[in-house]
Design an enzyme around this catalytic site. Structure first.
Site, short mmCIF file in Angstrom:
data_model
loop_
_atom_site.label_atom_id
_atom_site.label_comp_id
_atom_site.label_asym_id
_atom_site.label_seq_id
_atom_site.Cartn_x
_atom_site.Cartn_y
_atom_site.Cartn_z
N ASP A 68 0.97 -1.16 0.00
CA ASP A 68 -0.07 0.03 0.05
C ASP A 68 0.87 1.28 -0.09
O ASP A 68 1.78 1.30 0.74
CB ASP A 68 -0.74 0.01 1.20
N THR A 69 0.57 2.30 -0.80
CA THR A 69 1.48 3.35 -0.98
C THR A 69 0.79 4.66 -0.67
O THR A 69 -0.45 4.73 -1.15
CB THR A 69 2.18 3.28 -2.52
N TYR A 150 0.51 9.86 -9.13
CA TYR A 150 0.83 11.21 -8.77
C TYR A 150 2.18 11.56 -9.60
O TYR A 150 2.75 12.61 -9.22
CB TYR A 150 1.18 11.57 -7.42
N ARG A 177 8.80 2.30 -3.69
CA ARG A 177 8.46 0.88 -4.06
C ARG A 177 9.85 0.12 -3.95
O ARG A 177 9.93 -0.80 -3.41
CB ARG A 177 7.89 0.90 -5.38
#
Ligand code: ITT
Length: 197
Positions: A68-69, A150, A177
């Protein structure tokens, strides 16, 4: 070693695959024959990552991981953060999310922000969490067409351009990531070593 990657985001699969070392392979949900919207109901990246990996582990019984970012903007008190995917109008629309963020940031001088990725690995039924952070700042307008999310409005620290102006190989060198993935791979390598003595 093969792991199921619990995500429906093909851009994430592409990025993780390109950053993997020899000897490690991932199978996407699609390749594992799973067509399921994975819930993300929680208010932390950690809890959502856990929810995603546990959901897929329960379905497949296989070693797997999720991530999850969130994009955390200082001047907005850490928003959009865990709500990054659905920042504008509750829908995962990249263009609308960017438009809302740029609007909120109008006239604000402090543009400091960071991407934070949390990976939840489930290996032999046991969970381990990893984190990767990329510091940077938000631009005044969107620049570039590469990447996703983004990327067109985020310039990582030390780089003169947005993630969306970089080929994937460049983004990979400094991304949140990749940083989380490197920790995951180091951990897996240690796990694979036979116990000393
Ligand atoms: P899964 O939950 O299926 O993995 P998702 O797209 O819903 O995929 P997240 O919940 O982690 O992923 O959403 C985070 C959002 O943050 C994502 O939709 C993008 O808008 C953004 N995002 C994530 N990683 C990014 C990156 O490397 N560059 C730019 N934006 C990113």
């Amino acid at each position: 070693m093969t792991l199921v990657f619990a995500t429906n985001n093909i851009n994430k699969v592409k990025e993780i695959r390109s950053a993997l070392e020899a000897g490690f392979e991932i199978i996407s949900l699609k390749e594992a024959g799973i067509d399921k919207e994975i819930p993300e109901p929680h208010d932390t990246l950690e809890a959502n990552a856990t929810e995603k990996s546990k959901t897929i582990f329960e379905l497949t019984g296989r070693d797997c991981f999720s991530e999850d970012t969130g994009l955390e903007v200082d001047a907005l008190g850490g928003a959009p953060g865990v709500k990054s995917a659905r920042y504008a109008n509750g829908e995962p629309q990249y263009a609308d999310n960017i438009a809302k963020l740029l609007d909120k940031m109008k006239g604000i001088a402090n543009r400091k922000a960071r991407f934070r990725t949390v990976i939840s690995l489930i290996m032999n039924g046991k969970e381990t969490l990893f984190e990767g952070v990329c510091e940077g700042h938000i631009t005044e307008e969107r620049i570039g067409t590469e990447g996703f999310g983004y990327d067109p409005i985020f310039i990582p620290e030390g780089a003169g351009q947005t993630f969306a102006e970089m080929p994937l190989d460049e983004k990979k060198k400094m991304s949140h990531r990749t940083r989380a993935l490197v920790q995951l791979i180091d951990w897996l390598k240690k796990e694979q070593q036979p116990a000393a003595g």
